[in-house]
Enzyme design. Sequence first.
Site, mmCIF file in Angstrom:
data_model
loop_
_atom_site.group_PDB
_atom_site.id
_atom_site.type_symbol
_atom_site.label_atom_id
_atom_site.label_comp_id
_atom_site.label_asym_id
_atom_site.label_seq_id
_atom_site.Cartn_x
_atom_site.Cartn_y
_atom_site.Cartn_z
ATOM 1 C CG ASP A 110 -1.861 -1.138 1.264
ATOM 2 O OD1 ASP A 110 -2.132 -1.708 0.193
ATOM 3 O OD2 ASP A 110 -2.325 -1.489 2.368
HETATM 4 N N1 LIG Z 1 2.410 1.263 10.447
HETATM 5 C C1 LIG Z 1 1.292 1.600 11.050
HETATM 6 O O1 LIG Z 1 1.310 2.240 12.065
HETATM 7 C C2 LIG Z 1 -0.031 1.199 10.470
HETATM 8 C C3 LIG Z 1 -1.146 1.332 11.281
HETATM 9 C C4 LIG Z 1 -2.395 0.966 10.746
HETATM 10 C C5 LIG Z 1 -2.494 0.529 9.457
HETATM 11 N N2 LIG Z 1 -1.402 0.429 8.690
HETATM 12 C C6 LIG Z 1 -1.542 0.028 7.285
HETATM 13 O O2 LIG Z 1 -0.723 -1.029 6.970
HETATM 14 C C7 LIG Z 1 -0.296 -0.896 5.614
HETATM 15 C C8 LIG Z 1 1.198 -0.937 5.602
HETATM 16 O O3 LIG Z 1 1.652 -0.938 4.287
HETATM 17 P P1 LIG Z 1 2.778 -1.910 3.836
HETATM 18 O O4 LIG Z 1 3.094 -1.505 2.462
HETATM 19 O O5 LIG Z 1 3.868 -1.912 4.849
HETATM 20 O O6 LIG Z 1 2.122 -3.349 3.930
HETATM 21 P P2 LIG Z 1 0.865 -3.946 3.136
HETATM 22 O O7 LIG Z 1 0.298 -2.954 2.205
HETATM 23 O O8 LIG Z 1 -0.015 -4.525 4.154
HETATM 24 O O9 LIG Z 1 1.510 -5.030 2.211
HETATM 25 C C9 LIG Z 1 2.318 -6.022 2.776
HETATM 26 C C10 LIG Z 1 2.673 -6.966 1.671
HETATM 27 O O10 LIG Z 1 3.683 -7.843 2.150
HETATM 28 C C11 LIG Z 1 3.553 -9.051 1.442
HETATM 29 N N3 LIG Z 1 4.015 -10.131 2.278
HETATM 30 C C12 LIG Z 1 3.409 -10.696 3.336
HETATM 31 N N4 LIG Z 1 4.161 -11.704 3.845
HETATM 32 C C13 LIG Z 1 5.273 -11.750 3.082
HETATM 33 C C14 LIG Z 1 6.423 -12.588 3.100
HETATM 34 N N5 LIG Z 1 6.596 -13.551 4.021
HETATM 35 N N6 LIG Z 1 7.389 -12.368 2.171
HETATM 36 C C15 LIG Z 1 7.224 -11.410 1.233
HETATM 37 N N7 LIG Z 1 6.139 -10.618 1.180
HETATM 38 C C16 LIG Z 1 5.185 -10.791 2.098
HETATM 39 C C17 LIG Z 1 2.094 -9.212 1.096
HETATM 40 O O11 LIG Z 1 1.993 -9.605 -0.265
HETATM 41 P P3 LIG Z 1 1.935 -11.165 -0.624
HETATM 42 O O12 LIG Z 1 0.792 -11.713 0.126
HETATM 43 O O13 LIG Z 1 1.790 -11.175 -2.100
HETATM 44 O O14 LIG Z 1 3.255 -11.721 -0.204
HETATM 45 C C18 LIG Z 1 1.519 -7.807 1.220
HETATM 46 O O15 LIG Z 1 0.989 -7.304 0.027
HETATM 47 C C19 LIG Z 1 -0.805 0.415 5.084
HETATM 48 O O16 LIG Z 1 -1.998 0.226 4.349
HETATM 49 C C20 LIG Z 1 -1.123 1.153 6.359
HETATM 50 O O17 LIG Z 1 -2.145 2.093 6.203
HETATM 51 C C21 LIG Z 1 -0.157 0.736 9.189
#
Ligand SMILES: NC(=O)c1ccc[n+]([C@@H]2O[C@H](COP(=O)([O-])OP(=O)(O)OC[C@H]3O[C@@H](n4cnc5c(N)ncnc54)[C@H](OP(=O)(O)O)[C@@H]3O)[C@@H](O)[C@H]2O)c1
Lengths: 470, 470, 98, 98
Positions: free
Chosen positions: B393
């Site tokens: 994301d």
């Molecule tokens: N940081 C905070 O404080 C917080 C708080 C609330 C919400 N959030 C939300 O969390 C999200 C964070 O974004 P992000 O880009 O870090 O994560 P993300 O959008 O949740 O994407 C994580 C990606 O990692 C991949 N993944 C999972 N396990 C894996 C593995 N073992 N090896 C390789 N890839 C793997 C998944 O794809 P595959 O399944 O294809 O592998 C997934 O698409 C944002 O939408 C944000 O708004 C964050």
Amino acid sequence: MNTTMMHLSSYQYLTDFAYIIAIAFFILSLKWLSSPATARRGVFVGEVGAAIAVVTTFFNPELVQFKWILIALLIGVIIGIPLGLVQMTAVPQRTAMSHAFGALAAAVIGISEYYMRIPHITKFEMVEISLEVIIGSLSFTGSLIAAGKLQEWLPQRPMVYKGQNYVSFTVLGLAVASMFVLIFNPTTAWFFPAMVIISLIFGIMLVTPIGGADMPTVIALLNSYVGLTAALLGFVLNQKVLVVAGALDGSSGFILAVIMCKAMNRSFTNVLFGAFGQLQVSAKGEEEEKIVHTASPEEAAAILGAANTVLVVPGYGMAVAQAQHKVKELYDTLTKKGVDVKFGIHPVAGRMPGHMNVLLAEADVPYDKLIEMDDANGEMAQTDVALIIGANDVVNPSAKTDQGSPIYGMPIIEVNNARTVMVIKRSLNPGFAGIDNPLFYLDNNLMLFGDAKSFVGNIVRELSGAAVGA
Amino acid sequence: MNTTMMHLSSYQYLTDFAYIIAIAFFILSLKWLSSPATARRGVFVGEVGAAIAVVTTFFNPELVQFKWILIALLIGVIIGIPLGLVQMTAVPQRTAMSHAFGALAAAVIGISEYYMRIPHITKFEMVEISLEVIIGSLSFTGSLIAAGKLQEWLPQRPMVYKGQNYVSFTVLGLAVASMFVLIFNPTTAWFFPAMVIISLIFGIMLVTPIGGADMPTVIALLNSYVGLTAALLGFVLNQKVLVVAGALDGSSGFILAVIMCKAMNRSFTNVLFGAFGQLQVSAKGEEEEKIVHTASPEEAAAILGAANTVLVVPGYGMAVAQAQHKVKELYDTLTKKGVDVKFGIHPVAGRMPGHMNVLLAEADVPYDKLIEMDDANGEMAQTDVALIIGANDVVNPSAKTDQGSPIYGMPIIEVNNARTVMVIKRSLNPGFAGIDNPLFYLDNNLMLFGDAKSFVGNIVRELSGAAVGA
Amino acid sequence: MPEGFISNLYVFVLAGFLGFEVIRRVSPLLHTPLMALTNALDAIVVVAAIIIAGRKGTALSEILGAIAVAAAFSNMVGGFLITDRMLRMFKLSGRKKQ
Amino acid sequence: MPEGFISNLYVFVLAGFLGFEVIRRVSPLLHTPLMALTNALDAIVVVAAIIIAGRKGTALSEILGAIAVAAAFSNMVGGFLITDRMLRMFKLSGRKKQ
Ligand SMILES: NC(=O)c1ccc[n+]([C@@H]2O[C@H](COP(=O)([O-])OP(=O)(O)OC[C@H]3O[C@@H](n4cnc5c(N)ncnc54)[C@H](OP(=O)(O)O)[C@@H]3O)[C@@H](O)[C@H]2O)c1
Ligand SMILES: NC(=O)c1ccc[n+]([C@@H]2O[C@H](COP(=O)([O-])OP(=O)(O)OC[C@H]3O[C@@H](n4cnc5c(N)ncnc54)[C@H](OP(=O)(O)O)[C@@H]3O)[C@@H](O)[C@H]2O)c1
């Protein structure tokens, strides 16, 4: 009796809440002052806070007479409005005067509390009141002397005699001694007025020896004393609104004093007891023949007109000459010709913090063109012409190079790194620090001798004339 | 009796001063946390402050028995040490647990105060105690549920049913109604336990419907509730040290929640009542055949080895795969080859604020290589390769371009502007927001399908093997 | 120790830290208005002065109170006035807008 | 209104503003340790818990007090411990030094 009590206590809650709101507004006021975009909103919210507090106070059921209050408020308005309308060049002495008023108000309230409370006064209360009155009184006279020096009613030069610091501290010691007598015998009545008078004298002795040019730092320190006095008064009267306002005011003065001292590379002790600017052992021994290049307004105009980027560095001389409006004309003329003009503002250019900014803003120079020292130095290599207008110490390269210089280590605007440097001043005389400036003898430097206002005016005429002629 | 009084009052001054010092130390502690260079000093000074306060409390002459206190402290140590030694990947649920403990402590003290004070309790005290106990109780159970979801003991998905928000607010209304009954009849005794139990139930109902991925924001909000509870307890007990610590803790949680919401471009209401991640109306209508370029570890290693500048963008997948140590090996290998490697950290990458920073720091990546989103975007045009490791994301360009996207307006790391992009993840599946990522179909993008840990490991092996071979 | 001393000390410590944090962020551009504004805010001692001047007391306390009211109120009026005057002068150049 | 309410309100307002100013400046790098540290600082409720647990009171208040002591103290110990552990991990690269 019982209704008065009720009345009193429900009034008490009303004031308490009103004062808390006032304090929150005061804090917002200072927060919003952090940037010019929100600063006026800050003043407004501060005014609302103050109005809430003052109006609420009028409903205090303890108040039995209003005549004197109203007359006094009227006098306050009559004095305050002219003090709010002074010329920008008179702001330093106006600030000193307002410190004097602030200290006076706090000190006399402390005095009145003493006479209201004796003989039933605890040791602890006596300590609080004495400290409040001592600091308030010395800040009052100290601020008056500072105002007098800045207004040039009093001699600007540091006035010192041998053993002066000992005499001063003996006087302060006397005030403290009176305090101790009062703590154990609060009613030995003449000790209290004695303490007040000694403190008033000490304030005079503290500020008189300090040179007029060091007054800005002294004013900032007095500012923090006045804040401290108000906070102490808050302790005496158990009024938290005063504690908060005093602490905010006090920390402001203290921070400004620290900023100035850092920018001058000096310590508080040195400012207060150093009698700076008095004994200038200028290293004139090795007086060699040095070559100074000069230029006329026509030549200066030609150089400026041909530049792409110009950095103007204003200093105290611009303030003295009241040249800011002419400088604005120069800015307009050059900008119209497509020259990129910026102003490099040293933190202690002029004689008070922010001095140059206020003067240039008064002349309508947009504030996004005023850049701070570090940014100016970062852009220096790309600067075609650095034009110094009545500044001296703040562009003195010996602060970087000459370990023996009294200003060694003070951060400066490094105009010597610009392609061409031009300095407008009336002579080769030193500035505030009383030391020679090697910048004037550099090969890429041109001296433009003359009064800042008329010289800049001449440059503008040349530039416009040339434009009309072309 | 009189000596006890004396004893009490001089002890009172001692505690008051000790607590003020503790508070000053706490403030310094948070101030020093502002930069990694001073942060450990901050922890130390916080510990000293806490120790001063606790030790002073032991001399309170009111204390008549110490056995239970010492046993309880021992239990605290026994629970606290493991909680201080958890794996970095377990930090989110640990944080939730500690909120639960904090809320529990504050709530039970409030309950005990109620039973100590009835029947002599004023309306005002009753309001304070009730609010304190309601917020403390709901934060307790809410934090437990959050911890359960993060530990995956409870289902992560949002659990909702129709009209849920009405039911929840009716329950909260019941708690508030009990409070009003108690204000006017503080001794209608069973209303108090009823209020506590209803609040506990409300805490469960508040957090259960929220999806596991939204837990970080919920935790930050619960953090601010816990702080508020402590501050309210300070009002109940007239203990200013609790008011200050609570206000500091509360503002911290609140600010973090605001930062997260801003970085996700969502509102509090949406997080709390939106059941995000549940009904993803993905715009899959216009399903055209899209081309995805893929690459093997060998190819990826060759591209990375040939680059001058690499920006690594880690995400939640790196945390899941525990790949941070392999990532550090990759950093070392590339740095040794003269490649300039930096890490672009999105404020909400991962599942808690600062998540990526802690993981990479754990793996010994120097923190001056971790740069913030805005800086990363500034350098993007000069970046040869952007390597995305388990992020999705936070690098989704539709946040910039697709007005209909649920994440439209969320600031992202614009890796699509780098010369080459490579994405390590296991599939084309969406991330937290449940939406497709057009980045994967760009022409300058290569998908590296596989588990983050093993894929990065393979790249490292290729790079080192190549180095050894060469 | 007199009533409220400890709570006043808390307030003093917190306000001191807060003043430090807030004032450190004031742009150097505005250091002159800052001095004028803190002066005006400090003039809130006028509320104490009003009570001293107006409550039942001795002639001395009434006179001292009235002096304090006049001195503090002149600061309040003058301080806000000049701060606003100075700030009105700060303008952005035509091209940029904030 | 109970004793000290107004002064507590002053303290609350000032500490709220101060918390806002100070915490806004914490580097995003350290947001995770920040949560752990504020948790540990908040655990200062342990001082109130100690008094509830140890002073003359009912059996109920002693039990509740002891629960509060254990809960708060575990936060204090665990919070400081993990914050320090996390911060120890943050290192600069060899070349630069601060
Ligand atoms: N940081 C905070 O404080 C917080 C708080 C609330 C919400 N959030 C939300 O969390 C999200 C964070 O974004 P992000 O880009 O870090 O994560 P993300 O959008 O949740 O994407 C994580 C990606 O990692 C991949 N993944 C999972 N396990 C894996 C593995 N073992 N090896 C390789 N890839 C793997 C998944 O794809 P595959 O399944 O294809 O592998 C997934 O698409 C944002 O939408 C944000 O708004 C964050
Ligand atoms: N800003 C503060 O808050 C503050 C506080 C305390 C101390 N100070 C000190 O004040 C100094 C400020 O440095 P600065 O460079 O601004 O000033 P400066 O070093 O005092 O130099 C001012 C120069 O202006 C020239 N000048 C005077 N009247 C002039 C006129 N009518 N037309 C043209 N030039 C005129 C003088 O040279 P001629 O006589 O040759 O014309 C003088 O050398 C520093 O040393 C600083 O430490 C500042």
